[in-house]
Design an enzyme around this catalytic site. Structure first.
Site, PDB file in Angstrom:
ATOM      1  N   LYS A  18       0.836  -1.205   0.000  1.00  0.00           N
ATOM      2  CA  LYS A  18       0.000   0.000   0.000  1.00  0.00           C
ATOM      3  C   LYS A  18       0.867   1.249   0.000  1.00  0.00           C
ATOM      4  O   LYS A  18       0.671   2.159  -0.803  1.00  0.00           O
ATOM      5  CB  LYS A  18      -0.903  -0.007   1.241  1.00  0.00           C
ATOM      6  CG  LYS A  18      -1.563   1.345   1.522  1.00  0.00           C
ATOM      7  CD  LYS A  18      -2.513   1.289   2.696  1.00  0.00           C
ATOM      8  CE  LYS A  18      -1.902   1.583   4.032  1.00  0.00           C
ATOM      9  NZ  LYS A  18      -1.504   2.985   4.256  1.00  0.00           N
ATOM     10  N   ASN A  19       1.834   1.280   0.899  1.00  0.00           N
ATOM     11  CA  ASN A  19       2.619   2.511   1.053  1.00  0.00           C
ATOM     12  C   ASN A  19       3.620   2.739  -0.081  1.00  0.00           C
ATOM     13  O   ASN A  19       4.146   3.836  -0.218  1.00  0.00           O
ATOM     14  CB  ASN A  19       3.341   2.515   2.404  1.00  0.00           C
ATOM     15  CG  ASN A  19       2.373   2.773   3.540  1.00  0.00           C
ATOM     16  OD1 ASN A  19       1.218   3.106   3.310  1.00  0.00           O
ATOM     17  ND2 ASN A  19       2.850   2.611   4.768  1.00  0.00           N
ATOM     18  N   CYS A 112      -4.225  13.348  12.885  1.00  0.00           N
ATOM     19  CA  CYS A 112      -4.960  12.103  12.707  1.00  0.00           C
ATOM     20  C   CYS A 112      -4.880  11.342  14.013  1.00  0.00           C
ATOM     21  O   CYS A 112      -4.318  11.830  14.984  1.00  0.00           O
ATOM     22  CB  CYS A 112      -4.403  11.299  11.547  1.00  0.00           C
ATOM     23  SG  CYS A 112      -2.822  10.577  11.929  1.00  0.00           S
ATOM     24  N   ARG A 117       1.137  15.103  12.966  1.00  0.00           N
ATOM     25  CA  ARG A 117       1.616  14.899  11.603  1.00  0.00           C
ATOM     26  C   ARG A 117       1.673  16.168  10.740  1.00  0.00           C
ATOM     27  O   ARG A 117       0.930  16.303   9.768  1.00  0.00           O
ATOM     28  CB  ARG A 117       0.795  13.801  10.915  1.00  0.00           C
ATOM     29  CG  ARG A 117       0.845  12.525  11.706  1.00  0.00           C
ATOM     30  CD  ARG A 117       0.137  11.392  11.045  1.00  0.00           C
ATOM     31  NE  ARG A 117       0.925  10.711  10.034  1.00  0.00           N
ATOM     32  CZ  ARG A 117       0.507   9.630   9.410  1.00  0.00           C
ATOM     33  NH1 ARG A 117      -0.663   9.111   9.660  1.00  0.00           N
ATOM     34  NH2 ARG A 117       1.276   9.055   8.521  1.00  0.00           N
ATOM     35  N   LEU A 121       8.384  19.557   6.913  1.00  0.00           N
ATOM     36  CA  LEU A 121       9.575  19.061   6.210  1.00  0.00           C
ATOM     37  C   LEU A 121       9.327  18.974   4.702  1.00  0.00           C
ATOM     38  O   LEU A 121      10.214  19.280   3.906  1.00  0.00           O
ATOM     39  CB  LEU A 121       9.992  17.691   6.758  1.00  0.00           C
ATOM     40  CG  LEU A 121      10.295  17.660   8.267  1.00  0.00           C
ATOM     41  CD1 LEU A 121      10.521  16.240   8.743  1.00  0.00           C
ATOM     42  CD2 LEU A 121      11.526  18.520   8.564  1.00  0.00           C
ATOM     43  N   ASP A 300       4.713   0.860  12.199  1.00  0.00           N
ATOM     44  CA  ASP A 300       3.479   0.240  11.703  1.00  0.00           C
ATOM     45  C   ASP A 300       3.315  -1.210  12.162  1.00  0.00           C
ATOM     46  O   ASP A 300       2.286  -1.832  11.879  1.00  0.00           O
ATOM     47  CB  ASP A 300       3.436   0.295  10.160  1.00  0.00           C
ATOM     48  CG  ASP A 300       3.140   1.699   9.656  1.00  0.00           C
ATOM     49  OD1 ASP A 300       2.830   2.587  10.473  1.00  0.00           O
ATOM     50  OD2 ASP A 300       3.227   1.915   8.428  1.00  0.00           O
ATOM     51  N   ARG A 392      -8.652  -0.244   5.521  1.00  0.00           N
ATOM     52  CA  ARG A 392      -7.779   0.714   4.835  1.00  0.00           C
ATOM     53  C   ARG A 392      -6.434   0.083   4.464  1.00  0.00           C
ATOM     54  O   ARG A 392      -5.770   0.546   3.550  1.00  0.00           O
ATOM     55  CB  ARG A 392      -7.524   1.936   5.734  1.00  0.00           C
ATOM     56  CG  ARG A 392      -8.686   2.915   5.786  1.00  0.00           C
ATOM     57  CD  ARG A 392      -8.275   4.166   6.534  1.00  0.00           C
ATOM     58  NE  ARG A 392      -6.923   4.522   6.191  1.00  0.00           N
ATOM     59  CZ  ARG A 392      -5.992   4.942   7.044  1.00  0.00           C
ATOM     60  NH1 ARG A 392      -6.286   5.116   8.304  1.00  0.00           N
ATOM     61  NH2 ARG A 392      -4.782   5.225   6.639  1.00  0.00           N
TER      62      ARG A 392
HETATM   63  C1  UD1 Z   1       4.636   6.889   6.274  1.00  0.00           C
HETATM   64  C2  UD1 Z   1       3.706   5.704   6.158  1.00  0.00           C
HETATM   65  C3  UD1 Z   1       3.151   5.325   7.528  1.00  0.00           C
HETATM   66  C4  UD1 Z   1       4.310   5.093   8.500  1.00  0.00           C
HETATM   67  C5  UD1 Z   1       5.246   6.279   8.511  1.00  0.00           C
HETATM   68  C6  UD1 Z   1       6.477   6.054   9.368  1.00  0.00           C
HETATM   69  C7  UD1 Z   1       2.805   6.057   3.954  1.00  0.00           C
HETATM   70  C8  UD1 Z   1       1.627   6.393   3.115  1.00  0.00           C
HETATM   71  N1  UD1 Z   1       2.613   6.067   5.268  1.00  0.00           N
HETATM   72  O1  UD1 Z   1       3.854   7.982   6.750  1.00  0.00           O
HETATM   73  O2  UD1 Z   1       2.382   4.143   7.388  1.00  0.00           O
HETATM   74  O3  UD1 Z   1       3.771   4.916   9.805  1.00  0.00           O
HETATM   75  O4  UD1 Z   1       5.697   6.570   7.174  1.00  0.00           O
HETATM   76  O5  UD1 Z   1       7.162   4.929   8.959  1.00  0.00           O
HETATM   77  O6  UD1 Z   1       3.845   5.712   3.440  1.00  0.00           O
HETATM   78  N2  UD1 Z   1       6.909  14.725  10.420  1.00  0.00           N
HETATM   79  C9  UD1 Z   1       7.108  16.055  10.696  1.00  0.00           C
HETATM   80  N3  UD1 Z   1       7.094  16.949   9.657  1.00  0.00           N
HETATM   81  C10 UD1 Z   1       6.873  16.566   8.360  1.00  0.00           C
HETATM   82  C11 UD1 Z   1       6.686  15.187   8.091  1.00  0.00           C
HETATM   83  C12 UD1 Z   1       6.705  14.287   9.144  1.00  0.00           C
HETATM   84  O7  UD1 Z   1       7.301  16.436  11.843  1.00  0.00           O
HETATM   85  O8  UD1 Z   1       6.873  17.421   7.469  1.00  0.00           O
HETATM   86  C13 UD1 Z   1       6.906  13.750  11.528  1.00  0.00           C
HETATM   87  C14 UD1 Z   1       5.535  13.090  11.686  1.00  0.00           C
HETATM   88  O9  UD1 Z   1       4.678  13.886  12.448  1.00  0.00           O
HETATM   89  C15 UD1 Z   1       5.890  11.802  12.365  1.00  0.00           C
HETATM   90  C16 UD1 Z   1       7.256  11.467  11.772  1.00  0.00           C
HETATM   91  O10 UD1 Z   1       7.754  12.674  11.221  1.00  0.00           O
HETATM   92  O11 UD1 Z   1       6.013  11.991  13.746  1.00  0.00           O
HETATM   93  C17 UD1 Z   1       7.231  10.388  10.715  1.00  0.00           C
HETATM   94  O12 UD1 Z   1       6.434  10.782   9.651  1.00  0.00           O
HETATM   95  P1  UD1 Z   1       6.686  10.357   8.148  1.00  0.00           P
HETATM   96  O13 UD1 Z   1       7.906   9.521   8.038  1.00  0.00           O
HETATM   97  O14 UD1 Z   1       6.575  11.568   7.303  1.00  0.00           O
HETATM   98  O15 UD1 Z   1       5.430   9.437   7.895  1.00  0.00           O
HETATM   99  P2  UD1 Z   1       4.427   9.461   6.678  1.00  0.00           P
HETATM  100  O16 UD1 Z   1       5.165   9.635   5.411  1.00  0.00           O
HETATM  101  O17 UD1 Z   1       3.298  10.381   6.961  1.00  0.00           O
END
Ligand code: UD1
Length: 417
Positions: A18-19, A112, A117, A121, A300, A392
């Site tokens: 999925k991801n 969420c 989230r 970045l 996850d 999902r």
């Molecule tokens: C992706 C995965 C999700 C998984 C996560 C971490 C997808 C669709 N989803 O989510 O299943 O749990 O990686 O392995 O691939 N953060 C910030 N600022 C930003 C972006 C992220 O502070 O701009 C923080 C988030 O709040 C969180 C952490 O970084 O605490 C990790 O997030 P991130 O690696 O971005 O996860 P996703 O890409 O949203």
């Protein structure tokens, strides 16, 4: 409804990831024409991404396990609020839209169930490429006259930020370097797809990714990697039920962190080229673990592993370092008799001999998966509410488990409430 005391036996085949599928579907927006993405799982999140692409003017059709995306008629660069609300990962269209049309607008993703989230970045990276970004009235708008390659140092190896920046940089002028990039296998799969489109991306899988901008790309075909989180969930299922399951269509390398912890807990594991066999033990032992960016233990799989450790002998400590609010399954596992204490980002789990079925609620996707695991191992029946969260991320989860000997019934279909 899950009838407990199951010992899972047999073979489970894992679907495409999925991801990995989500950013790859979004990346189709980078060029005009028809791309074929193979082995995309039939999940609600994938439907949402297809709806996002359709809302922008793409023609999206499913052909068995594959999805065809035709992006020749894109007429909008704006993702409306309802679609953003349905799934946070809709934000993955920001990079490709900005890359191709030099403009994108998405509704601000809210928090969420598992944490706030933010997107800081993602936006910092896109700004470094030359985008002008405004955040007002609940929308993020990105515009660029020209995108120019840049050196971007991520404060944290965010998966989504790495992917969005990679996609935006494909059509930028010059070279982009992302440092402290996410190393997840899904980022590598995106790199491979981008290169099939004609992009020049190297380094994914390490913490430095290099994107050499190109002026033209073309549609392509790509096969998505297997879903390591789905695979990992079946592996924990085998261990928690004391059964024996062969999980196929797996890249074992992606699951090393989980394998190490399952072995430490007493399970017996055999990894082949494209399968992993897990045999549960009569006695499971406590283990400590900390979630980390890849190749560390995946957040996850944390809820599923916690379900397992509620039945392990001794005291386990789980530290969640990725998301601030990812212990929602704790209260539900407690309802089933688990003894878990939470202090900040740490959960202390005192293993019990048995769990007892209870009415519980799935608050999010992986928490729901953990409750299904606990339910299969528990004495008597467990009723899970909020199954739409599980749908999902898992394709017809009850069918796969029932084929292994579980007794799970869906007593209200999704969307009926
Ligand atoms: C992706 C995965 C999700 C998984 C996560 C971490 C997808 C669709 N989803 O989510 O299943 O749990 O990686 O392995 O691939 N953060 C910030 N600022 C930003 C972006 C992220 O502070 O701009 C923080 C988030 O709040 C969180 C952490 O970084 O605490 C990790 O997030 P991130 O690696 O971005 O996860 P996703 O890409 O949203």
């Amino acid at each position: 409804m899950i009838l407990g005391r199951t010992r899972l036996q047999g073979t489970a085949r894992v679907n495409g990831s999925k991801n990995a599928s989500l950013p790859i579907l979004a990346a189709c927006l980078l060029c005009s024409g028809q791309s074929l993405i193979k082995d995309v799982p039939r999940l609600q999140d994938i439907t949402t991404m297809c709806d996002v692409l359709s809302s922008l003017g793409a023609k999206v059709s499913r052909e068995g396990p594959n999805i065809v995306v035709d992006t020749s008629g894109i007429y909008s660069v704006e993702v409306e609020e309802t679609l953003m609300r349905r799934m946070r990962a809709s934000n993955l269209v920001l990079g490709p839209l900005l890359g191709r049309f030099r403009e994108a607008r998405i509704s601000q993703p809210g928090g969420c169930n598992i944490g706030s989230r933010p997107m800081n970045l993602h936006l910092k990276g896109l700004r470094a490429l030359g985008a002008e970004i405004t955040e007002e009235f609940g929308y993020i708008t990105a515009r660029a006259g020209e995108l120019t390659g840049a050196e971007i140092q991520l404060d944290f190896p965010s998966v989504g930020a790495t992917e969005n920046i990679m996609m935006a940089a494909v059509l930028a002028r010059g070279v982009t370097i992302i440092r402290n990039a996410a190393r997840e296998p899904e980022v590598v799969d995106l790199q491979n797809f981008l290169n099939c489109l004609g992009a020049k991306v190297t380094g994914a899988g390490t913490d430095i990714i290099r994107i050499e901008g190109v002026s033209k790309i073309h549609p392509a075909e790509h096969q998505v990697i297997p879903d390591r989180i789905e695979a990992g969930t079946y592996m924990v299922a085998a261990a928690i039920t004391g059964g024996e399951v062969t999980v196929t269509n797996v890249i074992p390398e992606h699951l090393r962190a989980l394998m190490a912890k399952l072995e430490e807990a007493g399970a017996v594991i055999e990894a082949g080229d494209d399968y992993v066999r897990v045999r549960g033990a009569d006695r499971l032992f406590a283990v400590d673990l900390k979630t980390m960016p890849y190749p560390g233990f995946p957040t996850d799989l944390q809820p599923q592993m916690m379900a397992l450790l509620t039945l392990a002998e001794g005291t386990s400590i789980i530290t969640e370092t990725i998301f601030e609010n990812r212990f929602k399954h704790v209260s539900e596992l407690r309802r089933m008799g688990a003894e878990i204490k939470v202090e900040g980002q740490t959960a202390i789990i005192k293993g019990k001999k048995k769990l007892y079925g209870a009415p519980v609620e799935a608050s999010d996707l992986r928490a729901g998966a953990a409750l299904v695991l606990a339910g299969m191992a528990a004495e008597n029946g467990t009723l899970i509410e909020g199954v739409e969260h599980i749908d999902r991320g898992y394709e017809r989860i009850e069918r796969k488990y029932n084929a292994l000997g579980a007794r799970i019934m869906r007593i209200r279909s999704e969307g009926s409430h």
